[in-house]
Design an enzyme around this catalytic site. Structure first.
Site, mmCIF file in Angstrom:
data_model
loop_
_atom_site.group_PDB
_atom_site.id
_atom_site.type_symbol
_atom_site.label_atom_id
_atom_site.label_comp_id
_atom_site.label_asym_id
_atom_site.label_seq_id
_atom_site.Cartn_x
_atom_site.Cartn_y
_atom_site.Cartn_z
ATOM 1 N N GLU A 190 3.373 11.712 -0.138
ATOM 2 C CA GLU A 190 3.637 10.459 0.622
ATOM 3 C C GLU A 190 3.422 10.720 2.063
ATOM 4 O OE1 GLU A 190 4.772 6.470 0.117
ATOM 5 O OE2 GLU A 190 3.637 7.981 -1.068
ATOM 6 N N THR A 238 -6.287 -6.261 -1.188
ATOM 7 C CA THR A 238 -5.599 -4.892 -0.827
ATOM 8 C C THR A 238 -5.008 -4.337 -2.186
ATOM 9 O OG1 THR A 238 -4.350 -3.450 0.546
ATOM 10 C CG2 THR A 238 -3.371 -5.653 -0.193
ATOM 11 N N GLU A 293 -5.036 4.726 -3.236
ATOM 12 C CA GLU A 293 -5.886 4.472 -2.133
ATOM 13 C C GLU A 293 -6.944 5.600 -2.122
ATOM 14 O OE1 GLU A 293 -2.526 1.941 -1.406
ATOM 15 O OE2 GLU A 293 -2.677 4.089 -2.065
ATOM 16 N N ASP A 326 -1.894 -0.919 8.075
ATOM 17 C CA ASP A 326 -3.041 -0.425 7.229
ATOM 18 C C ASP A 326 -3.768 -1.876 6.884
ATOM 19 O OD1 ASP A 326 -1.006 -1.176 5.349
ATOM 20 O OD2 ASP A 326 -1.032 0.461 4.177
ATOM 21 N N GLU A 374 4.794 -8.155 -0.792
ATOM 22 C CA GLU A 374 4.305 -7.769 -2.028
ATOM 23 C C GLU A 374 4.167 -8.698 -3.279
ATOM 24 O OE1 GLU A 374 3.866 -4.648 -2.758
ATOM 25 O OE2 GLU A 374 4.815 -3.573 -1.254
#
Length: 861
Positions: free
Chosen positions: A385, A489, A403, A291, A144
């Site tokens: 989610e 991302t 996304e 991902d 993160e």
């Protein structure tokens, strides 16, 4: 009711035809408007209005952060204050994003430039340089911190440098953000000090990993995406700073993941051991945990120009399309046995994948999956989610993730289809309608109830507004040329010109792959002219097959013979609960006779109608469980609603439940060896949700000898009254080895349990289905029927009319009034009581007093 014939249909004053056709035409227009609107082109004025609306929403969100939260990491939009780590209740691994470095400010820097808020950008950079410190004694997530903070600093630097070179703004800037990025990079580098080269998942910004004060370095596992989503930021940092060490470490981590792929399927797992490279979780998909690993292979090729990354991506992509892609679904499989799906639900993070498929030139499956996701948002307002393959809610949370908006943007740029503008418009409208609060935008705790959660993650400002604004903007309306950049991302902007900036690094080598067919787009981004020349309906023809995938909005065609039934046709069908509109559009210029071809048959004709079918959503059946406190002073009176698990002991088959004394596990998250195993042995352990899967926690606690586990939610304020219960699921592998009884408590109920433990130290509980809790009995009903007679009437004759039925239950009295036919002379007029004996004794003539009375506090009704 008037008989219908041809003459009456021709008389405007009497007709069913003209009046009814006008009404049904109006209804049809309204119902068809939504579908037509989705496929209509959007005028420049409409796009401008929506773009301005997005700017206003951004100002509301960013302004609220700056007003109520800065310099805190994130905004708490319900509390209207900042979230400072250590000052708010711990949320587990969610808080590892927070490093006391003004996260939201840094994550938003390049968004300010894209939205042409250049004055605000200048001010934000000055604040970051002046206020932000990166040497805090805080344990943070390497993943993160890399994508949000390092990426944010790099994106901010690239934008500041561009504006400075133009000579109009930022003339004071001297690469301060780049210097901060280099400092942060060096603070992350210690995480790569492993025997494999895969990074630790966490690092202490001040003390690193090995220092005794670091409070980290005991972790053994990391997710594939966590290790494989470093190359863009680290390579950019190396090429902008000239220090090759960053790119070398990121390349090494990718090498390890590539080497550890399953050679038969070319798939990777979800969690890997950072020391020996063995797979810990072997389920493989394109959602959470994996991902951005795939995303960064493709984008590393675009950014750095290294064919190695493209070769690896293409091999992985072929495997994904062979095993995981089941259009329009993307289902997790076992990496060693990829022909079998390991779970029946999908997570919302896979919504990025259609956008990645656009970059690869594979538009058909991108359109299919995106349309499936859009149908789910129509059904639930937002993407849950997680949702099942039947599109029911699996996990109801929605964190304002971007996304889906990201893929919508990519598909619009690839196809030019205005349908995707309408999709974007729906995202904007739903955010305003269901997520906006006075101090920003709040995450949705559960899409089924619409309740909010006190969080606004930094990615909402970094990504959501960027993609939405770009979706509705023309090139000439933007302050920069987006073709010169690639998105990370986290949607930070890195210049593709970095591919020409060389640093000396050890290059990775991909062994010669098994021959794969190459096509026109293997080494280039596709052009829409080549993909579907002169066919603007290309995307629509693919979407139409999935338009009613979830059942919402499906139409049913009815060809109905209408006779002289004594009822007007539409009223007749309305009586059956069917809402009607004409199948074909009637134009006011057409004659009614043309619209109804069988009109010449007097009294009998056909009208084609459609009825909209709304699917009733079947939610997964969850049997409520309970944690009942049975030791003094509770004695069974405190009962906490709990959720069950799909694995472990089946408590519904335990006649008397499972009893035990509770103890807190150490570590509280139970994601590693249990340090207080002697205390836990034979007891029911309390463990905090987060950091690892439920199944992993259960295995550690079972190994320590626990007799059961109560998991407690780490989300502050969650409770069973506002959030539907769910069943805990395993980790994708077999969970037959787990035999413990397992239940889940939301945060508020968990706080009751932990407070009881702190106060009384020795607390016994009973785990069982809620309907079988101690002291629980089925409601006892008492029916009293009263016959009313007229004043002065004889005893032997009851009055016709009303019967009052009195139903008594625990803590509740219902009075039901029913009409009856005249009783007749056979019944006696005396009052009749029909009552059932109960544990409280026989019926009482004082029972009606209970209608307006309640039990005294502390009494047991």
């Amino acid at each position: 009711m008037r008989r219908l014939d041809a003459k009456s249909l021709r008389k405007p004053g009497l007709c069913f035809g003209t009046d009814m056709l006008l009404k049904t035409l109006l209804i049809a227009s309204l119902l068809g408007w939504v579908n037509c609107l989705e496929n209509q082109s959007m005028t420049p004025e409409e796009k401008t209005n929506i773009r301005n609306q997005i700017l206003e929403m951004f100002d509301h969100a960013y302004g609220s952060y700056m007003k109520y939260a800065y310099p805190a990491d994130e905004l708490m939009p319900l509390s209207c204050k900042g979230r400072v780590r250590g000052e708010e209740p711990n949320r587990g691994d969610i808080d590892d994003s927070l490093g006391k470095f003004s996260l939201t400010l840094i994550d938003t820097l390049d968004t300010l430039v894209v939205l042409n808020k250049l004055d605000e950008f200048d001010d934000a950079v000055k604040k970051a340089v002046r206020d932000v410190r990166l040497d805090n004694d805080v344990v943070v997530s390497v993943f993160e911190t890399n994508i949000r903070v390092l990426g944010g600093l790099l994106g901010g630097h690239v934008m500041a440098d561009l504006l400075r070179q133009r000579g109009e703004r930022m003339q004071w800037y001297r690469d301060e953000l780049l210097h901060m990025a280099v400092e942060l990079g060096h603070r992350l580098i210690p995480a790569f000090n492993t025997s494999s080269g895969l990074p630790y998942p966490k690092v202490n910004l001040r003390y690193g990993i090995l220092n005794p004060l670091s409070r980290t370095g005991t972790e053994s596992d990391t997710c594939t995406a966590c290790a494989g989503t470093m190359i863009l930021e680290f390579a950019a940092l190396s090429r902008l700073s000239g220090e090759s060490v960053f790119e070398e470490h990121a390349r090494k981590a990718l090498d390890v993941l590539w080497e550890r792929r399953q050679r038969g399927s070319d798939l990777v797992g979800t969690v890997i051991n950072i020391h020996n490279g063995e797979w810990v979780r072997k389920d493989s998909g394109v959602g959470a945990g994996i991902d951005s690993y795939y995303e960064y292979l493709m984008k590393a090729y675009i950014l750095l120009g290294d064919d190695t990354f493209l070769q690896r991506f293409n091999i992985h992509y072929s495997a994904i399309m062979k095993y995981i892609s089941q259009p329009p679904l993307l289902l997790n499989v076992h990496m060693h046995n990829p022909t079998v799906s390991v779970r029946s639900w999908m997570d919302s993070l896979l919504a990025f994948f259609p956008g990645l498929q656009v970059l690869t030139g594979d538009l058909k499956p991108a359109i299919e999956t995106h349309e499936m996701l859009y149908q789910v948002t129509k059904q639930h307002k937002f993407l849950p989610e997680a949702f099942t393959t039947e599109f029911r809610v699996h996990w109801g949370q929605h964190l304002l993730r971007p996304e889906f908006a990201e893929s919508t943007y990519y598909l619009y740029k690839a196809t030019g289809d205005p349908y995707y503008l309408r999709v974007g418009q729906s995202i904007v409208e739903k955010l305003n309608a269901f997520a906006r609060v006075p101090c920003g935008f709040a995450a949705v705790q559960d899409v089924r109830t619409g309740t909010h959660e006190d969080r606004m993650d930094s990615f909402f400002l970094a990504e959501m507004f960027k993609y939405l604004y770009l979706l509705f903007s023309e090139k000439s309306q933007l302050p920069i040329n987006m073709d010169d950049y690639i998105f990370t991302t986290e949607a930070h902007l890195l210049p593709v010109s970095l591919s020409t900036t060389q640093v000396t690094v050890q290059t990775n080598v991909t062994e010669a792959p098994v021959a794969h067919d190459e096509d026109l787009f293997t080494h280039s981004c596709p052009s829409t002219e080549t993909l579907f020349p002169n066919n603007p309906l290309f995307a629509k023809t693919i979407r139409d097959g999935y338009k009613y995938l979830t059942g919402v909005g499906r139409t049913l065609s009815i060809s109905l013979p209408l006779h002289d039934s004594g009822m007007e046709p539409v009223e007749f069908l309305k009586s059956m609960g069917i809402s009607l509109t004409p199948l074909n559009d009637f134009t006011l210029g057409d004659s009614i006779a043309q619209s109804v071809p069988n009109l010449k048959h007097k009294g009998v004709f056909r009208v084609k109608l459609v009825a909209e079918v709304s699917q009733t959503i079947e939610e997964e059946l969850v049997v409520p469980h309970a944690v009942q406190l049975i030791s003094p002073p509770f004695l069974g009176r405190t009962v906490l609603t709990a959720g069950p698990a799909k694995f472990g002991m089946d408590l519904t088959k335990q006649e008397h439940g499972v009893k035990g004394t509770i103890v807190k596990a150490s570590p509280y998250t139970a994601c590693g060896p249990i340090e207080n195993a002697a205390e836990v042995k034979g007891r029911i352990a309390l463990a905090l949700r987060g950091d690892c899967m439920f199944a992993a926690k259960a295995r550690w606690l079972q190994q320590a000898g626990a007799g059961g586990v109560i998991f407690i939610d780490h989300r502050e304020g969650s409770n069973s009254e506002e959030t539907p219960l769910f069943q805990m699921v395993g980790d994708g592998d077999s969970t037959e080895d787990i035999t413990l009884p397992l239940v889940f408590l939301f945060s508020r109920e968990g706080a009751v349990l932990t407070s009881a433990l702190e106060e009384h130290h020795n607390v016994d509980v009973l785990l069982l289905p809620k309907e079988r809790q101690l002291g629980h009995e089925k409601p006892v009903s008492m029916n009293i029927k009263l016959r009313l007679r007229e004043e002065g009437g004889s005893e032997g004759r009851a009055a016709p009319g009303t019967t009052l039925e009195l139903v008594l239950e625990d803590e509740e009295v219902l009075l039901k009034e029913t009409d009856e036919e005249e009783l007749g002379g056979k019944q006696q007029s005396q009052r009749q009581q029909v009552c059932s004996q109960s544990r409280t004794g026989p019926c009482s003539t004082d029972a009606p007093q209970a209608l307006n009375s309640k039990p005294e506090p502390g009494t047991n009704p």
